[in-house]
Design a protein around this motif. Structure first.
Motif, PDB file in Angstrom:
ATOM      1  N   GLY A 104     -18.118   9.073   7.543  1.00 48.69           N
ATOM      2  CA  GLY A 104     -19.176   9.962   7.114  1.00 48.69           C
ATOM      3  C   GLY A 104     -18.693  11.371   6.855  1.00 48.69           C
ATOM      4  N   ARG A 105     -17.417  11.622   7.009  1.00 50.36           N
ATOM      5  CA  ARG A 105     -16.839  12.924   6.671  1.00 50.36           C
ATOM      6  C   ARG A 105     -15.462  12.664   6.073  1.00 50.36           C
ATOM      7  NH1 ARG A 105     -13.007  14.320  10.364  1.00 50.36           N
ATOM      8  NH2 ARG A 105     -13.037  13.292  12.374  1.00 50.36           N
ATOM      9  N   PRO A 106     -14.804  13.681   5.501  1.00 49.50           N
ATOM     10  CA  PRO A 106     -13.510  13.410   4.867  1.00 49.50           C
ATOM     11  C   PRO A 106     -12.555  12.701   5.807  1.00 49.50           C
ATOM     12  CG  PRO A 106     -14.262  15.612   4.350  1.00 49.50           C
ATOM     13  CD  PRO A 106     -15.208  15.070   5.382  1.00 49.50           C
ATOM     14  N   GLY A 107     -12.040  11.568   5.395  1.00 48.23           N
ATOM     15  CA  GLY A 107     -11.153  10.781   6.241  1.00 48.23           C
ATOM     16  C   GLY A 107      -9.779  10.649   5.628  1.00 48.23           C
ATOM     17  N   THR A 108      -8.929   9.910   6.287  1.00 47.07           N
ATOM     18  CA  THR A 108      -7.574   9.688   5.797  1.00 47.07           C
ATOM     19  C   THR A 108      -7.580   8.540   4.800  1.00 47.07           C
ATOM     20  OG1 THR A 108      -6.679  10.396   7.922  1.00 47.07           O
ATOM     21  CG2 THR A 108      -5.209   9.166   6.464  1.00 47.07           C
ATOM     22  N   PRO A 109      -7.193   8.797   3.559  1.00 43.00           N
ATOM     23  CA  PRO A 109      -7.183   7.714   2.573  1.00 43.00           C
ATOM     24  C   PRO A 109      -6.052   6.739   2.832  1.00 43.00           C
ATOM     25  CG  PRO A 109      -6.196   9.674   1.640  1.00 43.00           C
ATOM     26  CD  PRO A 109      -6.714  10.068   3.011  1.00 43.00           C
ATOM     27  N   ILE A 110      -6.233   5.529   2.339  1.00 41.35           N
ATOM     28  CA  ILE A 110      -5.167   4.536   2.382  1.00 41.35           C
ATOM     29  C   ILE A 110      -4.499   4.549   1.019  1.00 41.35           C
ATOM     30  CG2 ILE A 110      -4.605   2.103   2.668  1.00 41.35           C
ATOM     31  CD1 ILE A 110      -7.111   1.833   4.350  1.00 41.35           C
ATOM     32  N   ALA A 111      -3.234   4.908   0.973  1.00 44.88           N
ATOM     33  CA  ALA A 111      -2.550   5.054  -0.310  1.00 44.88           C
ATOM     34  C   ALA A 111      -2.336   3.717  -0.978  1.00 44.88           C
ATOM     35  CB  ALA A 111      -1.206   5.747  -0.100  1.00 44.88           C
ATOM     36  N   SER A 112      -2.262   3.759  -2.295  1.00 47.53           N
ATOM     37  CA  SER A 112      -2.048   2.533  -3.062  1.00 47.53           C
ATOM     38  C   SER A 112      -0.774   1.825  -2.644  1.00 47.53           C
ATOM     39  CB  SER A 112      -1.986   2.863  -4.555  1.00 47.53           C
ATOM     40  OG  SER A 112      -0.936   3.791  -4.808  1.00 47.53           O
ATOM     41  N   GLU A 113       0.247   2.612  -2.261  1.00 43.04           N
ATOM     42  CA  GLU A 113       1.497   2.011  -1.827  1.00 43.04           C
ATOM     43  C   GLU A 113       1.318   1.180  -0.567  1.00 43.04           C
ATOM     44  OE1 GLU A 113       0.996   5.117  -2.433  1.00 43.04           O
ATOM     45  OE2 GLU A 113       2.464   5.908  -3.833  1.00 43.04           O
ATOM     46  N   ASN A 114       0.304   1.528   0.261  1.00 45.07           N
ATOM     47  CA  ASN A 114       0.088   0.839   1.521  1.00 45.07           C
ATOM     48  C   ASN A 114      -0.907  -0.301   1.417  1.00 45.07           C
ATOM     49  OD1 ASN A 114       1.890   2.368   2.913  1.00 45.07           O
ATOM     50  ND2 ASN A 114       0.393   3.694   3.881  1.00 45.07           N
ATOM     51  N   VAL A 115      -1.603  -0.411   0.299  1.00 50.86           N
ATOM     52  CA  VAL A 115      -2.585  -1.480   0.188  1.00 50.86           C
ATOM     53  C   VAL A 115      -1.906  -2.830   0.324  1.00 50.86           C
ATOM     54  CG1 VAL A 115      -4.183  -2.638  -1.368  1.00 50.86           C
ATOM     55  CG2 VAL A 115      -4.289  -0.171  -1.104  1.00 50.86           C
ATOM     56  N   GLY A 116      -0.784  -3.028  -0.372  1.00 53.70           N
ATOM     57  CA  GLY A 116      -0.081  -4.289  -0.265  1.00 53.70           C
ATOM     58  C   GLY A 116       0.406  -4.545   1.143  1.00 53.70           C
ATOM     59  N   PHE A 117       0.980  -3.544   1.779  1.00 56.50           N
ATOM     60  CA  PHE A 117       1.473  -3.649   3.148  1.00 56.50           C
ATOM     61  C   PHE A 117       0.327  -3.993   4.105  1.00 56.50           C
ATOM     62  CE2 PHE A 117       2.191  -1.700   7.292  1.00 56.50           C
ATOM     63  CZ  PHE A 117       3.486  -2.078   7.607  1.00 56.50           C
ATOM     64  N   LEU A 118      -0.754  -3.254   4.006  1.00 58.23           N
ATOM     65  CA  LEU A 118      -1.866  -3.454   4.930  1.00 58.23           C
ATOM     66  C   LEU A 118      -2.647  -4.730   4.633  1.00 58.23           C
ATOM     67  CD1 LEU A 118      -3.097   0.235   5.250  1.00 58.23           C
ATOM     68  CD2 LEU A 118      -1.889  -1.123   6.966  1.00 58.23           C
ATOM     69  N   GLU A 119      -2.676  -5.144   3.364  1.00 55.72           N
ATOM     70  CA  GLU A 119      -3.312  -6.428   3.043  1.00 55.72           C
ATOM     71  C   GLU A 119      -2.570  -7.566   3.732  1.00 55.72           C
ATOM     72  OE1 GLU A 119      -5.991  -7.204   1.566  1.00 55.72           O
ATOM     73  OE2 GLU A 119      -6.560  -5.630   0.164  1.00 55.72           O
ATOM     74  N   LYS A 120      -1.242  -7.470   3.801  1.00 52.21           N
ATOM     75  CA  LYS A 120      -0.467  -8.490   4.496  1.00 52.21           C
ATOM     76  C   LYS A 120      -0.815  -8.506   5.981  1.00 52.21           C
ATOM     77  CE  LYS A 120       3.425  -7.997   1.317  1.00 52.21           C
ATOM     78  NZ  LYS A 120       4.801  -7.457   1.146  1.00 52.21           N
ATOM     79  N   VAL A 121      -0.914  -7.317   6.576  1.00 52.37           N
ATOM     80  CA  VAL A 121      -1.282  -7.237   7.989  1.00 52.37           C
ATOM     81  C   VAL A 121      -2.678  -7.822   8.204  1.00 52.37           C
ATOM     82  CG1 VAL A 121      -1.775  -5.666   9.911  1.00 52.37           C
ATOM     83  CG2 VAL A 121       0.190  -5.222   8.403  1.00 52.37           C
ATOM     84  N   MET A 122      -3.616  -7.461   7.329  1.00 48.71           N
ATOM     85  CA  MET A 122      -4.993  -7.931   7.454  1.00 48.71           C
ATOM     86  C   MET A 122      -5.062  -9.456   7.408  1.00 48.71           C
ATOM     87  SD  MET A 122      -8.288  -6.892   5.082  1.00 48.71           S
ATOM     88  CE  MET A 122      -7.671  -7.749   3.632  1.00 48.71           C
ATOM     89  N   LEU A 123      -4.342 -10.050   6.457  1.00 53.14           N
ATOM     90  CA  LEU A 123      -4.372 -11.501   6.296  1.00 53.14           C
ATOM     91  C   LEU A 123      -3.733 -12.207   7.482  1.00 53.14           C
ATOM     92  CD1 LEU A 123      -4.945 -13.966   4.499  1.00 53.14           C
ATOM     93  CD2 LEU A 123      -2.683 -13.628   3.469  1.00 53.14           C
ATOM     94  N   GLU A 124      -2.520 -11.768   7.845  1.00 53.87           N
ATOM     95  CA  GLU A 124      -1.787 -12.442   8.915  1.00 53.87           C
ATOM     96  C   GLU A 124      -2.429 -12.232  10.286  1.00 53.87           C
ATOM     97  OE1 GLU A 124       0.706 -14.531   8.516  1.00 53.87           O
ATOM     98  OE2 GLU A 124       0.553 -14.262   6.348  1.00 53.87           O
ATOM     99  N   ALA A 125      -3.114 -11.110  10.473  1.00 52.19           N
ATOM    100  CA  ALA A 125      -3.725 -10.819  11.767  1.00 52.19           C
ATOM    101  C   ALA A 125      -5.170 -11.296  11.847  1.00 52.19           C
ATOM    102  CB  ALA A 125      -3.667  -9.314  12.047  1.00 52.19           C
TER     103      ALA A 125
END
Length: 258
Positions: A104-125
């Motif tokens: 609800g206030r300015p937060g930390t964005p997830i960079a495009s470079e990390n989407v692939g990395f974090l998508e892997k974490v999301m899927l495997e976890a």
């Protein structure tokens, strides 16, 4: 097109769809930049984030509007908008946290470079959303650094570094290396002057579960292994072997298996 996925923008989009569809299954939702005045978002950024929420099944909506004028006053219209079960669960989780957590206030964005990395974490976890993947990755990295010397941690951070996209867009500035850094300046300072901590594998996994607010549909061991697997793809064989030497018992096995 690479995007910067932002949880503060996602929060407002999910909340407005929920509020607009209280008395009907599907609703028309008009989004104006004034709705995101504290987030400093452009029409282009908003459209890109809406595309992501649609593609990853947080929402179902027909999106119309233009992203060409980054400061357009014309609304972006969501036709037949509804939250999916995944979107409702994500919103409930966001609403359960305090304002200090950033929603609800300015937060930390997830960079495009990390989407692939974090998508892997999301899927495997087995996580519901990329924001959980980011938060839990930060916690796993924190405990990993606690068992390492500052010099060893710096060597890992140097290899995790990847150049940002050639753009001034602030949502694209975050890198995998940024996830390795501690977000708490005081904790980060203390970690650089103390000796490595002796943490047994049970305590290692317990800290992940406690500090990471572990979702009920996964567990610390699965999250750790997911983060390990995504991380090892970023590192040299020398760094992979060095990290293994610092990890305790079962955690070392997870690292080697990842």
């Amino acid at each position: 097109m690479p995007i910067g996925v932002r949880d503060d923008v996602a929060y407002i989009v999910l909340k407005k769809i929920k509020e607009s569809s209280q008395n009907q299954n599907q609703a028309q939702v008009n989004l104006n930049l004034m709705d995101f005045s504290e987030q400093a978002v452009t029409s282009k950024e908003l459209m890109e984030n809406l595309d992501y929420l649609n593609e990853k099944a947080y929402i179902k909506a027909q999106v119309s509007g233009s992203s060409q004028d980054t400061n357009s006053s014309s609304p972006i219209i969501l036709e037949q908008a509804t939250l999916t079960d995944k979107g409702r669960q994500t919103l409930e989780k966001m609403e359960s946290r305090s304002p200090a957590d950033g929603f609800g206030r300015p937060g930390t964005p997830i960079a495009s470079e990390n989407v692939g990395f974090l998508e892997k974490v999301m899927l495997e976890a087995n996580l519901n959303d990329i924001f959980d993947a980011r938060d839990l990755t930060v916690v796993v990295y924190r405990v990993m650094r606690d068992v390492m010397t500052t010099e060893a941690a710096d060597r890992v951070g140097a290899e995790l570094h990847t150049e940002a996209q050639p753009t001034a867009d602030k949502t694209l500035n975050m890198e995998v290396a940024d996830l390795w850094k501690d977000t708490n300046p005081f904790v980060g300072f203390i970690s650089r002057i103390r000796q490595p901590l002796i943490i047994k594998d049970e305590r290692f996994l317990f800290r992940i579960a406690q500090e990471g607010s572990m979702p009920e549909f996964t567990d610390a061991e699965r999250v750790v292994k997911a983060v390990f697997a995504a991380t090892k793809e970023q590192l040299s064989s020398e760094r992979i072997a060095e990290i293994s030497q610092w990890l305790p018992g079962k955690v070392k096995q997870l690292w080697n298996q990842a």
